[in-house]
Design an enzyme around this catalytic site. Structure first.
Site, PDB file in Angstrom:
ATOM      1  CG  ASP A  72      -3.096   4.275   2.776  1.00  0.00           C
ATOM      2  OD1 ASP A  72      -4.310   4.125   2.530  1.00  0.00           O
ATOM      3  OD2 ASP A  72      -2.396   3.363   3.242  1.00  0.00           O
ATOM      4  N   GLY A  88       7.987  -3.380  10.187  1.00  0.00           N
ATOM      5  CA  GLY A  88       7.466  -4.674   9.718  1.00  0.00           C
ATOM      6  C   GLY A  88       7.181  -4.646   8.223  1.00  0.00           C
ATOM      7  CG  ASP A  90      -3.994   0.129   0.918  1.00  0.00           C
ATOM      8  OD1 ASP A  90      -3.780   1.189   1.528  1.00  0.00           O
ATOM      9  OD2 ASP A  90      -3.779  -0.995   1.403  1.00  0.00           O
ATOM     10  CB  SER A 113      -0.958   0.000   1.176  1.00  0.00           C
ATOM     11  OG  SER A 113      -0.248  -0.152   2.373  1.00  0.00           O
ATOM     12  CD  GLU A 172      -1.184   1.182  13.098  1.00  0.00           C
ATOM     13  OE1 GLU A 172      -0.253   0.551  13.607  1.00  0.00           O
ATOM     14  OE2 GLU A 172      -1.443   1.150  11.882  1.00  0.00           O
TER      15      GLU A 172
HETATM   16  P1  NG1 Z   1       5.827  -0.557  10.046  1.00  0.00           P
HETATM   17  O1  NG1 Z   1       6.523  -0.521   8.730  1.00  0.00           O
HETATM   18  O2  NG1 Z   1       5.907  -1.887  10.770  1.00  0.00           O
HETATM   19  O3  NG1 Z   1       6.200   0.600  10.906  1.00  0.00           O
HETATM   20  C1  NG1 Z   1       3.653   0.629   9.010  1.00  0.00           C
HETATM   21  C2  NG1 Z   1       2.998   1.587   9.963  1.00  0.00           C
HETATM   22  C3  NG1 Z   1       2.011   0.823  10.820  1.00  0.00           C
HETATM   23  C4  NG1 Z   1       1.002   0.034   9.979  1.00  0.00           C
HETATM   24  C5  NG1 Z   1       1.724  -0.758   8.886  1.00  0.00           C
HETATM   25  C6  NG1 Z   1       0.786  -1.388   7.875  1.00  0.00           C
HETATM   26  C7  NG1 Z   1       4.007   3.537  11.066  1.00  0.00           C
HETATM   27  C8  NG1 Z   1       5.054   4.035  11.987  1.00  0.00           C
HETATM   28  N1  NG1 Z   1       3.989   2.219  10.846  1.00  0.00           N
HETATM   29  O4  NG1 Z   1       4.256  -0.391   9.759  1.00  0.00           O
HETATM   30  O5  NG1 Z   1       1.369   1.714  11.674  1.00  0.00           O
HETATM   31  O6  NG1 Z   1       0.013   0.883   9.476  1.00  0.00           O
HETATM   32  O7  NG1 Z   1       2.669   0.047   8.163  1.00  0.00           O
HETATM   33  O8  NG1 Z   1       0.261  -0.500   6.962  1.00  0.00           O
HETATM   34  O9  NG1 Z   1       3.226   4.333  10.565  1.00  0.00           O
HETATM   35 ZN    ZN Z   2      -2.695   1.353   3.340  1.00  0.00          ZN
END
Ligand code: NG1
Ligand code: ZN
Length: 530
Positions: free
Chosen positions: A301, A486, A303, A64, A395
């Protein structure tokens, strides 16, 4: 299971030997060129999950908010939720099994999960061909497989990756159905509808628009009838699928809400200098959107599972209303209703470590709402929120509700603003964000960083947390933490402090600590240019 066929097909989607991936915050994410075997195997896994749960399961090929060369895949569970944790582990094992281990790993999953291999499997595939990044979606359920053709020309990697998923589904006897071009949250909605036999809603995009628009009209009709003129909103759709879907939704909405769509994909690139992630991280308006002072704007965003609001004031200053402000607006509204109704239902807000300290403070101390901190990733927030009669979770980046749905969140926010007769500056004035900064640091292996306490403290590498604590202590109202992303091959750094300059300096110093103590690669992080 016809292992001979599985092994034969697997060779056509051979795993690069030694390659190791992890099912992370949002499934697997890596370069598209390394994903073929994973797609095939997620097709296999989706069928097994479908047979086990006797339900529709979604498989989504997406990246995404990531750069163009990245791609990814995630599975969607029967109620439209993220995949169960035990199956995430199966996904990781299956993706990392060398060719000769495949049969053993599959047998093991079937045994552990008591999968009835004679059961049916139903799969729905959709492709979201957007400018820049392709997203394909596959649903698995216990009856058939559906396939949707992308509206725009397909990138070669996308076609190939979705073909790999369907190969995996077919080899285990699943069937297809095509759901067309849809947003990520619409897919989650569709999975939920199919598995609840229409009780949640009708499993079509029309059903989705009707459900949301009917709720919006019902909720706001009294407030709207008392208004002078309509409400208007400018939406940056990140050049993504949201633009198309918002246009479709427009046909179901009454004239009282005027939505102006910018960055609709006709000119710019997906997520490039626009979209919720860009606006949140850079704390500035997207390119491609002409804001008048005081005008209410928001960004989705790529998606359409995240949303943030913003406006510029008469002096030209930019004001961001992120996921924390959205959670505060929604929970304040619900709390007032509960008090009015004399209800004693359990109620809480769930945030992550990225939530602005001021938001947590406002919720706990002014609103008297309990706040919980969960690990990053909506699935973690979702599970915590389920412990309460009413749980609100977002979040900070604007990813909230069951799976994150920018369109339904937008309607909810608009409804609350109408009902409370609030302007965005008034909403913004609920509390003032602490200045903050997010940075990324490249390291040789980000798994070297292990965290605890909902990711707020680093346990490894040795000495890193102590160093962060020492740096934080030099600043006022300061907080900082680091964690491995992640979804990207980076370590994320978050810092907040009393002034923007201090937040920037704190983030920079912590980045240097990560670089030096956690195996940084390339040039050392540079100071933040304000
Ligand atoms: P990672 O890349 O693990 O920080 C990001 C977002 C998460 C979540 C995921 C999935 C930040 C700091 N991290 O994860 O909140 O939305 O992407 O979309 O925004
Ligand atoms: Zn997204």
């Amino acid at each position: 299971m016809d292992f001979e066929a599985v092994i034969k097909y697997s060779k056509l989607h051979a795993k690069p030997p030694g390659l190791s991936l992890q099912y992370g915050t949002a499934g697997f994410r890596t370069k598209a060129e390394n994903l073929d075997h994973t797609m095939f195997r997620m097709g296999l896994l989706a069928v097994l999950r479908s047979k086990q749960t006797k339900s529709t399961i979604g498989v989504m090929v997406t990246a995404s908010h990531n750069p163009e060369e990245d791609n990814g895949v995630k599975l969607i569970d029967p109620l439209g939720e993220m995949l169960a944790a035990a199956w995430e582990e199966h996904a990781t094992r299956l993706a990392n099994a060398e060719e000769e281990e495949l049969q053993r790993v599959l047998t093991d999953i079937c045994r552990k999960e008591a999968v009835d291999l004679l059961g049916n499997a139903f799969v729905i595939l959709t492709c979201q061909q957007l400018i820049g990044i392709n997203m394909c979606v596959l649903f698995v359920s216990c009856f058939n497989i559906y396939f949707y053709t992308p509206v725009f020309a397909s990138r070669p990697s996308s076609k190939k990756l979705s073909q790999s998923v369907t190969d995996g589904v077919s080899v285990l006897g699943g069937q297809y159905h095509d759901y067309g071009l849809v947003t990520t949250p619409q897919l989650h909605y569709m999975v939920c509808c199919r598995n609840t036999h229409g009780n949640y809603g009708i499993a079509t995009v029309e059903g989705y628009y009707e459900k949301l628009s009917n709720a919006f009209v019902e909720l706001t009709k009294q407030a709207m009838s008392q208004r002078d003129g309509h409400m208007s909103l400018r939406v940056d759709c990140a050049n993504g699928i949201g633009a198309l879907k918002l246009k479709e939704l427009g046909r179901y909405l009454p004239g009282c809400l005027m939505v102006h769509i910018d960055n609709d994909g006709t000119k710019g690139k997906l997520n490039h200098l626009c979209g919720a992630d860009f606006v949140k991280v850079h704390q500035k308006p997207p390119v491609g959107l002409e804001m008048k002072p005081g005008e209410r704007c928001c960004s989705f965003d790529g998606d359409a599972d995240r949303i943030v609001y913003y406006y510029t004031d008469a002096a030209g200053h930019f004001h961001l209303l992120d996921g924390d402000k959205i959670a505060t607006l929604i929970s304040t509204f619900l709390k007032e209703l509960l008090v009015k109704a004399g209800q004693t239902l359990t109620f809480a807000v769930v945030q992550t470590a990225y939530a602005n300290g001021s938001s947590t403070c406002y919720l706990e101390e002014t609103m008297k709402v309990p706040v919980h901190c969960a690990k990053t990733g909506v699935k973690h927030l979702h599970h915590k929120a389920q412990e309460f009669d009413i749980g609100v979770y977002f979040e900070a980046n604007g990813h909230g509700t069951t799976v994150g749905d920018a369109i339904s969140d937008m309607l909810l926010i608009e409804a609350i603003l109408a009902l409370k007769n609030l302007t965005v500056p008034q909403w913004d004035g609920m509390y003032t964000d602490l200045p903050n900064r997010q940075l990324k640091v490249k390291v040789a292996d980000r798994r070297i960083i292990d965290t605890t306490d909902a990711e707020r403290r680093a346990v490894t590498p040795p000495g890193l947390q102590k160093k962060i604590d020492d740096i934080v202590n030099k600043f006022q109202l300061a907080r900082a933490f680091v964690r491995p992303s992640g979804t990207e091959d980076v370590v994320r750094v978050y810092a907040e402090a009393d002034t923007q300059e201090n937040a920037d300096n704190l983030a920079h110093e912590v980045s240097l600590a990560v670089y030096h103590l956690a195996g940084g690669v390339g040039e050392p992080p540079k100071a933040v240019a304000s």
